[in-house]
Design a protein around this motif. Sequence first.
Motif, short mmCIF file in Angstrom:
data_model
loop_
_atom_site.label_atom_id
_atom_site.label_comp_id
_atom_site.label_asym_id
_atom_site.label_seq_id
_atom_site.Cartn_x
_atom_site.Cartn_y
_atom_site.Cartn_z
N ILE A 90 0.84 -1.20 0.00
CA ILE A 90 0.00 0.00 0.00
C ILE A 90 0.88 1.25 0.00
N GLY A 91 1.95 1.24 0.81
CA GLY A 91 2.86 2.37 0.85
C GLY A 91 3.50 2.63 -0.50
N LEU A 92 3.88 1.56 -1.21
CA LEU A 92 4.48 1.73 -2.54
C LEU A 92 3.49 2.36 -3.50
N ARG A 93 2.25 1.91 -3.47
CA ARG A 93 1.25 2.47 -4.38
C ARG A 93 0.97 3.93 -4.05
N LEU A 94 0.94 4.25 -2.76
CA LEU A 94 0.77 5.65 -2.37
C LEU A 94 1.93 6.49 -2.89
N PHE A 95 3.16 6.01 -2.73
CA PHE A 95 4.33 6.77 -3.14
C PHE A 95 4.34 6.96 -4.66
N GLN A 96 4.03 5.92 -5.41
CA GLN A 96 4.01 6.03 -6.86
C GLN A 96 2.92 6.99 -7.34
N SER A 97 1.90 7.23 -6.51
CA SER A 97 0.84 8.17 -6.85
C SER A 97 1.15 9.58 -6.36
N GLY A 98 2.33 9.77 -5.78
CA GLY A 98 2.74 11.11 -5.37
C GLY A 98 2.40 11.47 -3.95
N HIS A 99 2.36 10.49 -3.05
CA HIS A 99 2.10 10.74 -1.63
C HIS A 99 3.27 10.21 -0.80
N VAL A 100 3.34 10.63 0.46
CA VAL A 100 4.44 10.23 1.35
C VAL A 100 3.89 9.29 2.42
N PRO A 101 4.18 7.98 2.34
CA PRO A 101 3.70 7.05 3.36
C PRO A 101 4.66 6.98 4.54
N LEU A 102 4.10 6.96 5.73
CA LEU A 102 4.88 6.72 6.95
C LEU A 102 4.47 5.35 7.47
N LEU A 103 5.34 4.36 7.30
CA LEU A 103 5.02 2.97 7.62
C LEU A 103 5.44 2.66 9.05
N LEU A 104 4.46 2.59 9.95
CA LEU A 104 4.70 2.26 11.35
C LEU A 104 4.59 0.74 11.49
N ALA A 105 5.70 0.06 11.21
CA ALA A 105 5.75 -1.40 11.21
C ALA A 105 7.22 -1.80 11.10
N PRO A 106 7.54 -3.06 11.45
CA PRO A 106 6.63 -4.11 11.94
C PRO A 106 6.50 -4.08 13.46
N PHE A 107 5.34 -4.49 13.92
CA PHE A 107 5.10 -4.70 15.35
C PHE A 107 4.58 -6.13 15.49
#
Length: 626
Positions: free
Chosen positions: A343-360
């Motif tokens: 999901i983060g990769l798709r967000l980034f490729q669409s021009g958004h900045v993902p903050l991935l709080l993982a792994p837990f």
Amino acid sequence: MTLFHEGSVLAGPYPLGSLRGDLFDALLGPAWRALRRFRALELTLELPPELQGHSWEAMRADGIPLLAISRRLGVRGFREPVRDVPKVLFASGAELTDPVIRPGAMFLGTLRDCDAQGLAQTRVAEAVTLRRLSDRCASFSPDVVHLVAHGRLDADGGLWIGLGGEFVPADRLAPALTSGARPPLAVVLSICHSAVTAGPVEALLRAGVPVVVAMGGEITEYACRLFSRRCVDALLHGESVAVAVAHGRQAASAAGSDWALPALYVTDDLPEDFQAVDLAEVRRISGLAGRLELLEAPAYVGRTAIFDALDEVLAPGSERTLLGITSGGPFENIGGTRLLREIGLRLFQSGHVPLLLAPFDNERAAPHSLRQVVAEILIHAIRAGERLGLPVTEMRCLDPVDLADPVRARQALKSGVERFAAAGEVLSPGQIDSLLAADLADLAAAAQSLGPPFGEHTRVAVLAEALHLWVDALGWTERDKGLLDLLTPAGLGTPGRPAPVIVTAELSACYPLRNFREEKSGMPWCAFLELEPFSDEEAALGFQWVLLQEWHPDQAYRRTYYAPPGRDPDELKESFRRLMKGRPGLIKTDLYRMVHALAALQVFHSHNDSEAWHAYARLHGLRYEP
């Protein structure tokens, strides 16, 4: 009738079995003595409609196939190459498990490797009707469409295409495929007989699609796989469209059949050396995604409904800012971390900045107060800015720092987060919500300096894993306030710059989120989806896609594994159900042990596609060896 260009596809000799040279004799025989002095030829054919049905791509002379062949239909319509990560829509007119559709479905399995490398954005639309195909093209605006469907000819030679359980005339295809913001750069029609009559192809060219690949018959799964893999590889290594298709044919010719069936059509003004993708830009964006640790092999498979919901979050003007992805049963090996990374990769490729709080993966590692939640968001925001090379901005949640020296400023911000997290007093949402929203808006604004695909639409998105482990950090119905109390219809952002939040959780062990869902699920900014083990159909197809990719870290397993055509699909489903239990978290371990054993029983076959191509290229002196 013909145009000749000296190109870059090297001559054979190539063994072609029983293919005859009649077409060659009719077209090029008299001129061959003058032409054979060129070691490489690229041939462009301008043919009248009555000659389009012949397989001109099968021409050969002296044992040499003329593989760099394109066709023109007198249509002009050049457009620029793709300047960012290309968007690829794979659509099927029937279920992907349909025996006739299967070769095209396996094409997608080879293409998904580009996803894992950040070289393409792919979407899948299965069993589409004409209307759904049009809507998908309108919303996604793909650069490449690969449509696999049944095709049949009527008594008058007209082509009909099976979409969503009914056959529609092929002349209705062009308006559907070009309904996006701009026509696709290329359309691949894996449809029987789609190259026999030029009408549907010409309609696409006139609608603004400069490159169309159609099929002169039914192509086998093996030839389709080799053709697809080499064609995509060549494009991503900077080859022209005609040469990339020629490399695909060269690879498929090693299979001994079907290599001549794909026919390449181009507009008259498309340059001979046209490169479909701006490689420098694609590699720049994939390199940035790699810095955020969003790339991971193998490519993610399945979860179509979840990614459709994500597209709704990304749609212009969307009100959706919370996406809750929850399981009703155990969370182990269900692929939650890998899902959020995709999901983060798709967000980034669409021009958004993902903050991935993982792994837990245990309670001890997870946040346990609102203060720790905010600290996690802040430290990931600082690291994202650092890894992307963004300008340093002051963070209102922390003590002021001197921004004159960016390196010292970032170090001071990191130290500030440590002091913030260690502070003893309980934090309330009212003390921090506006400050946090402003800090995330500043990060989104700073990301615009990266250029396309980032811009005014850019948002920061917070991706939080395994909320059932965040004991005392969620609030809502807990004693202390937490993450859920920070959420508004703007997510964690401002009305002018929303910050979407996407979370995963085992719902039965997360009563705060369960209560939140019951209260908010009817609101337009919230959506909740189920994260359960794969269905039998999803597992059988998705796991086979993974097995087509030669990615495995253990060299012993770095091969292509595939079920032979005609294998009982129920037998495959049972094997996956019994040994994988629908859990994608087992892909890197149990899947390969399972298929290695099944290969000994001939349930699966194995092949080293890359080595087969390398050996073929070396044997025949090909200069391009990916």
